[in-house]
Design an enzyme around this catalytic site. Sequence first.
Site, PDB file in Angstrom:
ATOM      1  N   ASN A  12     -38.136  32.387 -48.019  1.00  0.00           N
ATOM      2  CA  ASN A  12     -36.874  31.961 -47.404  1.00  0.00           C
ATOM      3  C   ASN A  12     -35.753  32.488 -48.290  1.00  0.00           C
ATOM      4  O   ASN A  12     -35.508  31.952 -49.375  1.00  0.00           O
ATOM      5  CB  ASN A  12     -36.847  30.422 -47.327  1.00  0.00           C
ATOM      6  CG  ASN A  12     -35.504  29.899 -46.847  1.00  0.00           C
ATOM      7  OD1 ASN A  12     -34.650  30.664 -46.398  1.00  0.00           O
ATOM      8  ND2 ASN A  12     -35.312  28.587 -46.944  1.00  0.00           N
ATOM      9  N   TRP A  13     -35.113  33.540 -47.820  1.00  0.00           N
ATOM     10  CA  TRP A  13     -34.097  34.191 -48.663  1.00  0.00           C
ATOM     11  C   TRP A  13     -32.793  33.390 -48.697  1.00  0.00           C
ATOM     12  O   TRP A  13     -31.881  33.716 -49.460  1.00  0.00           O
ATOM     13  CB  TRP A  13     -33.841  35.622 -48.170  1.00  0.00           C
ATOM     14  CG  TRP A  13     -35.038  36.529 -48.276  1.00  0.00           C
ATOM     15  CD1 TRP A  13     -36.286  36.200 -48.752  1.00  0.00           C
ATOM     16  CD2 TRP A  13     -35.120  37.917 -47.903  1.00  0.00           C
ATOM     17  NE1 TRP A  13     -37.125  37.285 -48.694  1.00  0.00           N
ATOM     18  CE2 TRP A  13     -36.436  38.352 -48.176  1.00  0.00           C
ATOM     19  CE3 TRP A  13     -34.209  38.830 -47.355  1.00  0.00           C
ATOM     20  CZ2 TRP A  13     -36.857  39.669 -47.914  1.00  0.00           C
ATOM     21  CZ3 TRP A  13     -34.632  40.134 -47.108  1.00  0.00           C
ATOM     22  CH2 TRP A  13     -35.938  40.547 -47.389  1.00  0.00           C
ATOM     23  N   LYS A  14     -32.689  32.386 -47.870  1.00  0.00           N
ATOM     24  CA  LYS A  14     -31.473  31.548 -47.805  1.00  0.00           C
ATOM     25  C   LYS A  14     -30.238  32.445 -47.659  1.00  0.00           C
ATOM     26  O   LYS A  14     -30.322  33.485 -47.015  1.00  0.00           O
ATOM     27  CB  LYS A  14     -31.401  30.615 -49.022  1.00  0.00           C
ATOM     28  CG  LYS A  14     -32.676  29.783 -49.176  1.00  0.00           C
ATOM     29  CD  LYS A  14     -32.542  28.654 -50.165  1.00  0.00           C
ATOM     30  CE  LYS A  14     -33.869  27.904 -50.268  1.00  0.00           C
ATOM     31  NZ  LYS A  14     -33.810  26.749 -51.151  1.00  0.00           N
ATOM     32  N   HIS A  97     -34.541  22.540 -42.438  1.00  0.00           N
ATOM     33  CA  HIS A  97     -34.551  22.664 -43.896  1.00  0.00           C
ATOM     34  C   HIS A  97     -33.657  21.572 -44.499  1.00  0.00           C
ATOM     35  O   HIS A  97     -32.632  21.214 -43.912  1.00  0.00           O
ATOM     36  CB  HIS A  97     -34.062  24.054 -44.311  1.00  0.00           C
ATOM     37  CG  HIS A  97     -34.340  24.350 -45.747  1.00  0.00           C
ATOM     38  ND1 HIS A  97     -33.565  23.842 -46.763  1.00  0.00           N
ATOM     39  CD2 HIS A  97     -35.327  25.063 -46.346  1.00  0.00           C
ATOM     40  CE1 HIS A  97     -34.071  24.238 -47.919  1.00  0.00           C
ATOM     41  NE2 HIS A  97     -35.140  24.988 -47.700  1.00  0.00           N
ATOM     42  N   GLU A  99     -31.575  21.649 -46.739  1.00  0.00           N
ATOM     43  CA  GLU A  99     -30.170  22.054 -46.945  1.00  0.00           C
ATOM     44  C   GLU A  99     -29.378  21.889 -45.651  1.00  0.00           C
ATOM     45  O   GLU A  99     -28.198  21.531 -45.665  1.00  0.00           O
ATOM     46  CB  GLU A  99     -30.127  23.504 -47.470  1.00  0.00           C
ATOM     47  CG  GLU A  99     -30.588  23.564 -48.921  1.00  0.00           C
ATOM     48  CD  GLU A  99     -31.318  24.833 -49.321  1.00  0.00           C
ATOM     49  OE1 GLU A  99     -31.265  25.836 -48.578  1.00  0.00           O
ATOM     50  OE2 GLU A  99     -31.973  24.820 -50.389  1.00  0.00           O
ATOM     51  N   GLU A 167     -41.211  19.897 -48.494  1.00  0.00           N
ATOM     52  CA  GLU A 167     -40.296  20.333 -49.545  1.00  0.00           C
ATOM     53  C   GLU A 167     -39.574  19.122 -50.121  1.00  0.00           C
ATOM     54  O   GLU A 167     -38.553  18.679 -49.562  1.00  0.00           O
ATOM     55  CB  GLU A 167     -39.265  21.322 -48.983  1.00  0.00           C
ATOM     56  CG  GLU A 167     -39.870  22.599 -48.436  1.00  0.00           C
ATOM     57  CD  GLU A 167     -38.902  23.775 -48.503  1.00  0.00           C
ATOM     58  OE1 GLU A 167     -39.330  24.840 -48.935  1.00  0.00           O
ATOM     59  OE2 GLU A 167     -37.716  23.621 -48.152  1.00  0.00           O
ATOM     60  N   GLY A 173     -35.059  24.500 -55.873  1.00  0.00           N
ATOM     61  CA  GLY A 173     -34.072  25.222 -56.676  1.00  0.00           C
ATOM     62  C   GLY A 173     -33.811  24.607 -58.041  1.00  0.00           C
ATOM     63  O   GLY A 173     -32.854  24.971 -58.718  1.00  0.00           O
ATOM     64  N   SER A 213     -39.474  25.228 -55.907  1.00  0.00           N
ATOM     65  CA  SER A 213     -39.703  25.832 -57.228  1.00  0.00           C
ATOM     66  C   SER A 213     -41.116  26.377 -57.400  1.00  0.00           C
ATOM     67  O   SER A 213     -41.669  26.343 -58.503  1.00  0.00           O
ATOM     68  CB  SER A 213     -39.366  24.839 -58.343  1.00  0.00           C
ATOM     69  OG  SER A 213     -37.994  24.490 -58.293  1.00  0.00           O
ATOM     70  N   GLY A 234     -38.235  29.890 -52.063  1.00  0.00           N
ATOM     71  CA  GLY A 234     -36.841  30.308 -52.115  1.00  0.00           C
ATOM     72  C   GLY A 234     -36.632  31.342 -53.207  1.00  0.00           C
ATOM     73  O   GLY A 234     -36.888  32.530 -53.030  1.00  0.00           O
ATOM     74  N   GLY A 235     -36.186  30.879 -54.369  1.00  0.00           N
ATOM     75  CA  GLY A 235     -35.804  31.765 -55.473  1.00  0.00           C
ATOM     76  C   GLY A 235     -36.798  32.884 -55.768  1.00  0.00           C
ATOM     77  O   GLY A 235     -36.416  34.056 -55.854  1.00  0.00           O
TER      78      GLY A 235
HETATM   79  P1  13P Z   1     -36.929  27.267 -54.263  1.00  0.00           P
HETATM   80  O1  13P Z   1     -38.257  27.987 -54.227  1.00  0.00           O
HETATM   81  O2  13P Z   1     -35.791  28.127 -54.701  1.00  0.00           O
HETATM   82  O3  13P Z   1     -37.032  25.960 -54.995  1.00  0.00           O
HETATM   83  O4  13P Z   1     -36.599  26.893 -52.732  1.00  0.00           O
HETATM   84  C1  13P Z   1     -37.553  26.258 -51.966  1.00  0.00           C
HETATM   85  C2  13P Z   1     -37.055  26.198 -50.578  1.00  0.00           C
HETATM   86  O5  13P Z   1     -36.148  25.464 -50.268  1.00  0.00           O
HETATM   87  C3  13P Z   1     -37.683  27.094 -49.596  1.00  0.00           C
HETATM   88  O6  13P Z   1     -37.280  26.796 -48.317  1.00  0.00           O
END
Ligand code: 13P
Length: 256
Positions: A12-14, A97, A99, A167, A173, A213, A234-235
């Site tokens: 997920n590149w956000k 998600h 967020e 999640e 993050g 993470s 994500g990251g």
């Molecule tokens: P991180 O891997 O950056 O913690 O993000 C997880 C996430 O929210 C994937 O959707």
Amino acid sequence: MTSERRPLIVGNWKMNTTLAEARILAYNIVHLVGVPKDVDVAVCPPFVSLPIVAEALRGSPVALGAQNLYPAESGAYTGEVAPNMLQGLCSYAIVGHSERRAYFAETDEFVNAKVRTALEYDLTPIMCVGETLLQHEAGETTKVLQTQTMGGLVDVEDVSMVVIAYEPVWAIGTGVAATPDDAREGIAVIRSTIADARGQDVADSVRILYGGSMNPQNVASLLEQPGIDGGLIGGASLNVEQFIALVRAAEERERE
Ligand code: 13P
């Protein structure tokens, strides 16, 4: 251990990557990932990069996903993207998600509308659920996961078509992933919630990912837990070497 549920690793590149960066990242992933053995892989770039990334992924086993969708075909919804715009371009769509729940006030009801819409348009929804730090510390994790899981699946006929991502919000993050035990227990709650409502066979068919993470250092300990069918990343998905390392770890698990 070969489970019947094929592992899935999703990046997920956000809200990261310009068009040029998205293109390079996608080409690098395709180049390095080869043909993953017994593992499904997908990337979810920002909407504007979907066509350019689709081009880069052409002919590769890496699938494309959207990070969101709006539950209507067209209309006066400024800034939103309709499912028919994604149909044929994407295989997956992330919905709910944390967020979006936190910053855009998405409710379980709205997430449910998105899940049903995604399925209607041949997009596999990746429905995210997870508790906040406050809820975690208050011992409310089970209740939150039950509510979000059932709320998101209302009137979904074929639940086995839905991918769920657990999640924990406090792990996203932060660099602090859930412990393997916490991740396994959260996922067990989600699966038993589905089993109670829809039967064990359905629950056993649903792929449930862990997200928060996840990185090359902790991936093996997470994926070796029973019931964890992959990751939503994500990251680490923005770094090609790290993302490939996660795919390799999932392949490794399938070999054991
Ligand atoms: P991180 O891997 O950056 O913690 O993000 C997880 C996430 O929210 C994937 O959707």
